[in-house]
Design an enzyme around this catalytic site. Sequence first.
Site, short mmCIF file in Angstrom:
data_model
loop_
_atom_site.label_atom_id
_atom_site.label_comp_id
_atom_site.label_asym_id
_atom_site.label_seq_id
_atom_site.Cartn_x
_atom_site.Cartn_y
_atom_site.Cartn_z
N HIS A 75 1.46 4.37 -2.94
CA HIS A 75 1.49 5.82 -2.80
C HIS A 75 2.68 6.40 -3.57
O HIS A 75 2.55 7.44 -4.23
CB HIS A 75 1.61 6.21 -1.33
CG HIS A 75 0.31 6.24 -0.58
ND1 HIS A 75 -0.79 6.93 -1.05
CD2 HIS A 75 -0.05 5.68 0.61
CE1 HIS A 75 -1.78 6.79 -0.16
NE2 HIS A 75 -1.36 6.03 0.83
N HIS A 135 0.84 -1.21 0.00
CA HIS A 135 0.00 0.00 0.00
C HIS A 135 0.87 1.25 0.00
O HIS A 135 0.62 2.20 -0.77
CB HIS A 135 -0.91 -0.03 1.24
CG HIS A 135 -1.61 1.27 1.52
ND1 HIS A 135 -2.93 1.49 1.19
CD2 HIS A 135 -1.18 2.41 2.12
CE1 HIS A 135 -3.28 2.70 1.56
NE2 HIS A 135 -2.23 3.29 2.14
N GLU A 136 1.90 1.27 0.83
CA GLU A 136 2.77 2.45 0.90
C GLU A 136 3.55 2.63 -0.39
O GLU A 136 3.76 3.75 -0.86
CB GLU A 136 3.72 2.33 2.10
CG GLU A 136 3.02 2.25 3.45
CD GLU A 136 2.03 3.39 3.68
OE1 GLU A 136 2.22 4.48 3.11
OE2 GLU A 136 1.05 3.18 4.42
N GLU A 154 -6.28 7.20 -0.46
CA GLU A 154 -6.22 5.95 0.27
C GLU A 154 -6.89 4.81 -0.49
O GLU A 154 -6.39 3.69 -0.53
CB GLU A 154 -6.86 6.12 1.66
CG GLU A 154 -6.07 7.03 2.59
CD GLU A 154 -4.63 6.57 2.75
OE1 GLU A 154 -4.38 5.37 2.93
OE2 GLU A 154 -3.73 7.44 2.67
#
Length: 284
Positions: free
Chosen positions: A136, A132-133, A204
Amino acid sequence: MIGNWFKTTLLMAAITGLFGVIGLMLGGKAGLLIALLFAGGMNFWAYWFSDQAVLRMYNARQVDAQSAPQFYQMVAELAHNAGLPMPKVFIIDEAQPNAFATGRNPEHAAVAATTGIMRVLTERELRGVMAHELAHIKHRDTLISTLTASVAGAISAIANFAMFFTGGSRDDERSVNPIVAILIMIFAPLAATLIQMAISRAREFEADRGGAAISGDPLALASALQKIERYAQGYHMMPAEQHPETAQMMIINPLSGSGITGLFRTHPETSERVDRLMAMAQAR
């Protein structure tokens, strides 16, 4: 990529305008000029150095293949899957489970995770979080989140500083109306929060989707989000409480506040994020 550069430019313009309005209200034309010069310097500093400042706020320590071999190798494999350069890897000595990414572009990026998240999650769940990071970073929205974190803090500080402009002597024509100063103190931080909200929630969802694709395991990220939210409620993260403007960078909101603060959430509801990830898993 073009969309995020447009958002960044728009964000900087909005910040400059907000600083200008505050300066004009506090000091007239001279205040406007000073505020615009300050905003320009702040934008320059935030672009180049805000990521380092955020990592220092959280006392993050950089690790490598020797000091944290399993975690570092996990990030390396996921970065390879995502087609990204290897980011710098940091660990934050905090009990609350959480993580974030920062950096102005993929070539100057970093990921950070707390010792708490590494303790409570399984390896599979942790892979989902770090994916997930990395999403980003891949989407190039770490610059926007880091900019908003740094500048929102500056806006709040300037708003609090407004009270010092109210005390001039009675014959000082340049002293600021106390009502004006109070309005600035109230609405400037609110404006900064609204800027954060405008760009944070959609990020998100996209990072969840991208992270699930990078790890190939949307259910692992869904399970991690549920577990992080459950455990995070039992721990205070003091750097986040001291610098609430950085909360929107985290995978789950780290702040302990509730009630009216829920009206200004920078994160989507975890249940909705989990539902979307479950739907992704069923569609595979």
